[in-house]
Design a protein around this motif. Structure first.
Motif, PDB file in Angstrom:
ATOM      1  N   THR A 110       0.826  -1.206   0.000  1.00  0.00           N
ATOM      2  CA  THR A 110       0.000   0.000   0.000  1.00  0.00           C
ATOM      3  C   THR A 110       0.859   1.254   0.000  1.00  0.00           C
ATOM      4  OG1 THR A 110      -1.752  -1.158   1.209  1.00  0.00           O
ATOM      5  CG2 THR A 110      -1.815   1.259   1.218  1.00  0.00           C
ATOM      6  N   ASP A 111       1.922   1.236   0.811  1.00  0.00           N
ATOM      7  CA  ASP A 111       2.839   2.377   0.859  1.00  0.00           C
ATOM      8  C   ASP A 111       3.486   2.624  -0.501  1.00  0.00           C
ATOM      9  OD1 ASP A 111       2.429   2.782   3.613  1.00  0.00           O
ATOM     10  OD2 ASP A 111       3.960   1.300   4.122  1.00  0.00           O
ATOM     11  N   GLU A 112       3.890   1.573  -1.160  1.00  0.00           N
ATOM     12  CA  GLU A 112       4.559   1.697  -2.451  1.00  0.00           C
ATOM     13  C   GLU A 112       3.632   2.279  -3.514  1.00  0.00           C
ATOM     14  OE1 GLU A 112       5.868  -2.247  -3.192  1.00  0.00           O
ATOM     15  OE2 GLU A 112       7.652  -2.084  -1.899  1.00  0.00           O
ATOM     16  N   LYS A 113       2.347   1.915  -3.459  1.00  0.00           N
ATOM     17  CA  LYS A 113       1.390   2.395  -4.450  1.00  0.00           C
ATOM     18  C   LYS A 113       1.123   3.899  -4.310  1.00  0.00           C
ATOM     19  CE  LYS A 113      -1.064  -1.922  -5.404  1.00  0.00           C
ATOM     20  NZ  LYS A 113      -2.366  -2.645  -5.335  1.00  0.00           N
ATOM     21  N   LEU A 114       1.364   4.443  -3.130  1.00  0.00           N
ATOM     22  CA  LEU A 114       1.123   5.872  -2.903  1.00  0.00           C
ATOM     23  C   LEU A 114       1.984   6.751  -3.804  1.00  0.00           C
ATOM     24  CD1 LEU A 114       0.820   6.133   0.995  1.00  0.00           C
ATOM     25  CD2 LEU A 114      -1.004   6.489  -0.678  1.00  0.00           C
ATOM     26  N   THR A 115       3.179   6.268  -4.135  1.00  0.00           N
ATOM     27  CA  THR A 115       4.114   7.087  -4.917  1.00  0.00           C
ATOM     28  C   THR A 115       4.549   6.424  -6.223  1.00  0.00           C
ATOM     29  OG1 THR A 115       6.029   6.163  -3.731  1.00  0.00           O
ATOM     30  CG2 THR A 115       5.015   8.146  -2.808  1.00  0.00           C
ATOM     31  N   GLN A 116       3.956   5.293  -6.539  1.00  0.00           N
ATOM     32  CA  GLN A 116       4.393   4.536  -7.716  1.00  0.00           C
ATOM     33  C   GLN A 116       4.203   5.314  -9.012  1.00  0.00           C
ATOM     34  OE1 GLN A 116       2.260   0.846  -8.298  1.00  0.00           O
ATOM     35  NE2 GLN A 116       3.992  -0.107  -9.302  1.00  0.00           N
ATOM     36  N   VAL A 117       3.017   5.887  -9.198  1.00  0.00           N
ATOM     37  CA  VAL A 117       2.718   6.603 -10.440  1.00  0.00           C
ATOM     38  C   VAL A 117       3.509   7.899 -10.525  1.00  0.00           C
ATOM     39  CG1 VAL A 117       0.913   7.734 -11.782  1.00  0.00           C
ATOM     40  CG2 VAL A 117       0.422   5.600 -10.589  1.00  0.00           C
ATOM     41  N   TYR A 150       4.571  15.963  -3.618  1.00  0.00           N
ATOM     42  CA  TYR A 150       3.698  14.952  -3.000  1.00  0.00           C
ATOM     43  C   TYR A 150       4.378  13.586  -2.958  1.00  0.00           C
ATOM     44  CZ  TYR A 150       0.036  11.594  -2.197  1.00  0.00           C
ATOM     45  OH  TYR A 150      -0.689  10.540  -1.693  1.00  0.00           O
ATOM     46  N   ARG A 151       5.141  13.272  -4.012  1.00  0.00           N
ATOM     47  CA  ARG A 151       5.830  11.980  -4.046  1.00  0.00           C
ATOM     48  C   ARG A 151       6.711  11.790  -2.813  1.00  0.00           C
ATOM     49  NH1 ARG A 151       9.216   9.038  -2.950  1.00  0.00           N
ATOM     50  NH2 ARG A 151      10.500   7.645  -4.202  1.00  0.00           N
ATOM     51  N   TYR A 152       7.358  12.875  -2.359  1.00  0.00           N
ATOM     52  CA  TYR A 152       8.229  12.779  -1.185  1.00  0.00           C
ATOM     53  C   TYR A 152       7.438  12.894   0.123  1.00  0.00           C
ATOM     54  CZ  TYR A 152      12.484  12.707  -3.916  1.00  0.00           C
ATOM     55  OH  TYR A 152      13.481  12.318  -4.770  1.00  0.00           O
ATOM     56  N   VAL A 153       6.434  13.753   0.147  1.00  0.00           N
ATOM     57  CA  VAL A 153       5.632  13.910   1.363  1.00  0.00           C
ATOM     58  C   VAL A 153       4.908  12.613   1.704  1.00  0.00           C
ATOM     59  CG1 VAL A 153       3.594  15.082   2.321  1.00  0.00           C
ATOM     60  CG2 VAL A 153       5.348  16.405   1.137  1.00  0.00           C
ATOM     61  N   ALA A 154       4.467  11.872   0.677  1.00  0.00           N
ATOM     62  CA  ALA A 154       3.714  10.633   0.898  1.00  0.00           C
ATOM     63  C   ALA A 154       4.599   9.446   1.268  1.00  0.00           C
ATOM     64  CB  ALA A 154       2.897  10.303  -0.350  1.00  0.00           C
ATOM     65  N   ASP A 155       5.894   9.595   1.130  1.00  0.00           N
ATOM     66  CA  ASP A 155       6.834   8.518   1.435  1.00  0.00           C
ATOM     67  C   ASP A 155       7.211   8.598   2.913  1.00  0.00           C
ATOM     68  OD1 ASP A 155       8.999   6.756   1.671  1.00  0.00           O
ATOM     69  OD2 ASP A 155       9.695   7.173  -0.365  1.00  0.00           O
ATOM     70  N   LYS A 156       6.806   7.611   3.700  1.00  0.00           N
ATOM     71  CA  LYS A 156       7.026   7.685   5.142  1.00  0.00           C
ATOM     72  C   LYS A 156       8.491   7.530   5.532  1.00  0.00           C
ATOM     73  CE  LYS A 156       5.782   2.823   6.118  1.00  0.00           C
ATOM     74  NZ  LYS A 156       4.795   1.965   6.824  1.00  0.00           N
ATOM     75  N   ARG A 157       9.355   7.230   4.585  1.00  0.00           N
ATOM     76  CA  ARG A 157      10.789   7.172   4.876  1.00  0.00           C
ATOM     77  C   ARG A 157      11.432   8.560   4.864  1.00  0.00           C
ATOM     78  NH1 ARG A 157      12.300   3.163   0.112  1.00  0.00           N
ATOM     79  NH2 ARG A 157      10.993   4.751  -0.869  1.00  0.00           N
ATOM     80  N   VAL A 158      10.696   9.550   4.348  1.00  0.00           N
ATOM     81  CA  VAL A 158      11.219  10.910   4.248  1.00  0.00           C
ATOM     82  C   VAL A 158      10.992  11.644   5.566  1.00  0.00           C
ATOM     83  CG1 VAL A 158      11.009  13.123   3.060  1.00  0.00           C
ATOM     84  CG2 VAL A 158      10.858  10.996   1.762  1.00  0.00           C
ATOM     85  N   GLY A 159      12.080  12.072   6.177  1.00  0.00           N
ATOM     86  CA  GLY A 159      11.988  12.731   7.470  1.00  0.00           C
ATOM     87  C   GLY A 159      11.759  14.222   7.399  1.00  0.00           C
TER      88      GLY A 159
END
Length: 230
Positions: A110-117, A150-159
């Motif tokens: 699910t996390d991966e799909k948030l930024t896949q496109v 958004y691609r970075y904001v949606a990635d929970k690995r980004v601090g």
């Protein structure tokens, strides 16, 4: 078959792509015709132009009789169909959409799909050229820069998500009219309009509100006039 490039009419043989037609014109009719091209496979994004008022990749578009070809909008024109896109690329640095602080998180499907496109953006600037906001606000960050944010904001690995959200408040997410023109022309099927809406939602979590509401009248109440008007 005839097509018009920058107000100049050319007769061409039937070809599979507009890029082939441009090469044909340059080789046989007008050696001064200038355009950009790269992979010829719809991947590099450098051959974007406007066809009949709509943004297209010339390596993917099949030309038709009567087509009118122009450079993409809002960039300084260099020559022919060639424009200088460097000002648009600088917007990515302005919105600070980069991984500066890494958090050790495990991503599920699910996390991966948030930024896949969003990761598929090829920086062709089609969405940028189609955006009507840039007609009146040259400082607007534009669709592809906001999609990248958004691609970075949606990635929970980004601090540093809050830093990115902070950077898109001025001439950013609240200036977008949500018309969807950017979504229509994206050759990769990305939906910048949706990404901007998601950025607005993320902004609310950090205490931001739409500044346009504060300018709409009495008490922020959508232009209400206590004297009976609007």
């Amino acid at each position: 078959m005839k097509i018009t490039v920058n107000s100049q009419s050319y007769k061409i043989d039937r070809v599979t792509t507009l890029l082939e037609a441009l090469y044909q014109i340059k080789t046989t009719q007008d050696s001064d015709l200038t355009f950009d091209a790269g992979c010829r496979s719809g991947v590099c994004g450098c051959c974007s132009v406007r066809v009949n008022g709509k943004e297209q990749l010339s390596c993917s578009y099949e030309p038709k009789d009567g087509d009118v070809i122009e450079p993409i909008k809002y960039y300084p024109k260099k020559k022919g169909l060639l424009v200088d896109k460097s000002s648009g690329y600088r917007l990515i640095a302005k919105d600070k959409s980069a991984l500066k602080e890494y958090k050790d998180e495990v991503l599920d499907t699910t996390d991966e799909k948030l930024t896949q496109v969003q990761t598929d953006c090829i920086l062709c600037s089609s969405c940028y050229s189609a955006c009507p906001v840039l007609e009146v606000n040259s400082n607007f960050l534009g669709p592809f820069a906001l999609t990248r944010a958004y691609r970075y904001v949606a990635d929970k690995r980004v601090g540093n998500a809050k830093e990115i959200v902070d950077s898109v408040q001025n001439s950013g997410i609240w200036d977008c009219t949500l018309c969807g023109e950017c979504t229509v022309v994206c050759p990769m099927g990305i939906d910048p309009k949706s990404d901007i809406i998601q950025l607005r939602n993320q902004s609310a979590k950090y205490g931001y509100t739409d500044p346009n509401f504060a300018n709409m009248g009495f008490g922020g109440g959508f232009g209400f006039d206590p004297n009976g008007g609007f």
